[in-house]
Design an enzyme around this catalytic site. Structure first.
Site, short mmCIF file in Angstrom:
data_model
loop_
_atom_site.label_atom_id
_atom_site.label_comp_id
_atom_site.label_asym_id
_atom_site.label_seq_id
_atom_site.Cartn_x
_atom_site.Cartn_y
_atom_site.Cartn_z
CG PHE A 65 -10.51 -15.42 -4.33
CD1 PHE A 65 -9.96 -14.57 -3.37
CD2 PHE A 65 -10.17 -16.77 -4.29
CE1 PHE A 65 -9.11 -15.07 -2.38
CE2 PHE A 65 -9.31 -17.27 -3.31
CZ PHE A 65 -8.79 -16.41 -2.36
CB SER A 100 -9.76 -15.87 1.14
OG SER A 100 -11.06 -15.32 1.03
N PRO A 101 -11.50 -16.09 4.02
CG PRO A 101 -12.45 -14.46 5.43
CD PRO A 101 -11.27 -14.72 4.51
CB SER A 143 -3.10 -13.17 9.80
OG SER A 143 -3.88 -12.06 10.21
CB THR A 173 -7.96 -1.61 6.37
OG1 THR A 173 -8.28 -2.95 5.94
CG2 THR A 173 -9.25 -0.92 6.77
C1 LIG Z 1 -11.34 -5.21 0.48
C2 LIG Z 1 -10.30 -6.25 0.81
C3 LIG Z 1 -9.98 -7.23 -0.13
C4 LIG Z 1 -9.01 -8.19 0.17
N1 LIG Z 1 -8.70 -9.13 -0.77
C5 LIG Z 1 -7.68 -10.02 -0.52
C6 LIG Z 1 -7.28 -10.94 -1.50
O1 LIG Z 1 -7.79 -10.96 -2.63
N2 LIG Z 1 -6.28 -11.80 -1.18
C7 LIG Z 1 -5.65 -11.81 0.03
O2 LIG Z 1 -4.74 -12.60 0.25
N3 LIG Z 1 -6.01 -10.92 0.98
C8 LIG Z 1 -7.01 -10.02 0.73
N4 LIG Z 1 -7.35 -9.12 1.69
C9 LIG Z 1 -6.67 -9.17 3.01
C10 LIG Z 1 -5.50 -8.21 3.09
O3 LIG Z 1 -4.50 -8.54 2.18
C11 LIG Z 1 -4.92 -8.19 4.52
O4 LIG Z 1 -4.41 -9.48 4.81
C12 LIG Z 1 -5.96 -7.82 5.57
O5 LIG Z 1 -6.84 -6.84 5.10
C13 LIG Z 1 -5.31 -7.29 6.86
O6 LIG Z 1 -4.58 -6.12 6.62
P1 LIG Z 1 -5.16 -4.63 6.92
O7 LIG Z 1 -5.73 -4.67 8.32
O8 LIG Z 1 -3.96 -3.73 6.79
O9 LIG Z 1 -6.19 -4.37 5.89
C14 LIG Z 1 -8.34 -8.16 1.42
C15 LIG Z 1 -8.67 -7.16 2.34
C16 LIG Z 1 -9.62 -6.21 2.05
C17 LIG Z 1 -9.93 -5.14 3.07
#
Ligand SMILES: Cc1cc2nc3c(=O)[nH]c(=O)nc-3n(C[C@H](O)[C@H](O)[C@H](O)COP(=O)(O)O)c2cc1C
Length: 352
Positions: A109, A170-171, A234, A313
């Site tokens: 965050f 968030s993990p 998710s 991504t």
């Molecule tokens: C670099 C990065 C930062 C992220 N930061 C957040 C975040 O601040 N809050 C959140 O809810 N999800 C965050 N995510 C998760 C994404 O919103 C999403 O749930 C996750 O990446 C799966 O989607 P994707 O496979 O299309 O990337 C982040 C993902 C990435 C790759």
């Protein structure tokens, strides 16, 4: 302009590449007008011109909203925003896995805080048109009573957003995912609802690593109590099982702590999505996110119960044209499979 420059971003460190990418988008150099009648959908009393949105984390400080809409997204979710600015974890904390077109990150965050985000959102809101904006909120890592942070942020942002996301999955913030647990979630959601004076739709973003018990409990709450308006399924996963199938050059990256995103997350997030849709009897809208990088992936999420889709991504690996590419493909797939609109395709592969 075409974004051909972006293919060179892979030669610079991920966070620097992201910085330039976001600034470039913020310049609003391209305007992709995208419209396909069969992709329109209405939820929470609002009309989405298409179901593909930008997932949280890409624009954490809400600084490039208009430019992001110009890429063709039907909605944009900014954040995660915390009350106070936060630096996040020590660098390096973002790792690309090109062999899988995936990312592992433990940003934690990092963001400029709510005051700064509010300034950006207010500026944007002046020329908002009909764009749909989601605001994703989270707690500062030092905060002991998480509820207080979420309530303050909800009050601050509700009148600027079309929906608010409670990110409790968030993990990378120690203890955050505890909020998903049976013993905590109901009281937390009751407090949120009590403080939702603007009656903005509230969505809960869940982890793909959630236990079956906790997931069933959340679904039961959805069915029996009217505490939330939607789910996002998710966030990233802490599992590494799915990236052990082929060798990668920098294999040490597999062992880096953080959340994994991109195609390796697709099956796991789809499994949780279908389970959630079935267990809620399709009662509330679900945003399907995790590993979407093609129209086929987007269609599959809809078939498994998603009303809307998000990605992050894929934007890194495929560039901004992926948005319209997916939308065109999705519109075509719906027609080919005999669905007259998006709504009629939602959850058709899941028995409820
Ligand atoms: C670099 C990065 C930062 C992220 N930061 C957040 C975040 O601040 N809050 C959140 O809810 N999800 C965050 N995510 C998760 C994404 O919103 C999403 O749930 C996750 O990446 C799966 O989607 P994707 O496979 O299309 O990337 C982040 C993902 C990435 C790759």
């Amino acid at each position: 302009m075409n974004y051909s420059l972006i293919k060179y971003f892979r030669f610079i460190p991920p966070e620097l590449a992201h910085f330039f990418f976001l600034k470039l988008i913020g310049l609003e150099i391209i305007e992709k007008k995208y419209f396909n009648e069969n992709l329109k959908i209405s939820l929470w009393g609002k009309t989405f011109s298409n179901p593909l949105g930008l997932a949280a984390g890409f624009d954490k400080n809400a600084e490039s909203i208009s430019g992001l809409f110009s890429l063709g997204f039907g909605f944009v979710e900014v954040g995660t925003i915390t009350p106070l600015m936060q630096k996040g974890n020590k660098k390096p904390r973002v790792f690309r896995l090109p062999e899988y077109e995936a990312v592992i990150q433990r940003l934690g965050f990092n963001n400029e805080g709510s005051k700064n985000a509010l300034k950006n959102i207010e500026k944007y809101a002046k020329d908002k048109a009909n764009n749909i904006l989601g605001i994703n909120i989270g707690k500062n890592s030092e905060t002991k009573d998480a509820e207080v942070d979420y309530i303050n942020l909800l009050k601050l942002f509700s009148k600027y957003s079309d929906y608010i996301v409670l990110n409790i999955s968030s993990p990378n913030t120690p203890g955050l995912r505890e909020l998903q647990k049976k013993q905590n979630i109901e009281d937390f959601l009751i407090s949120i609802k009590k403080n939702n004076h603007d009656k903005v739709p509230i969505l809960l973003k869940i982890s793909p690593d959630i236990s079956d018990d906790d997931l069933q409990n959340i679904c039961e709450l959805v069915k029996t109590k009217n505490l939330i308006d939607g789910l996002i399924v998710s966030n990233t996963t802490i599992s590494r099982e799915m990236i052990k199938t082929k060798p990668i050059k920098d294999s040490w990256k597999i062992h880096e702590a953080g959340g994994l995103s991109g195609p390796p997350l697709l099956n796991l997030s789809n499994k949780i999505l279908a389970k959630t849709y079935a267990a809620t009897n399709g009662k509330i809208p679900i945003i399907g996110v995790g590993g979407v990088s093609s129209a086929k992936d987007a269609f599959e999420k809809i078939a498994l119960g998603a009303s809307l889709i998000q990605l992050y991504t894929a934007l890194i690996y495929k560039g901004p044209n992926i948005v319209v590419e997916i939308l065109n493909g999705l519109s075509k797939l719906l027609k080919e499979k005999g669905f007259e609109d998006l709504k009629s395709a939602i959850g058709h592969k899941v028995k409820v």
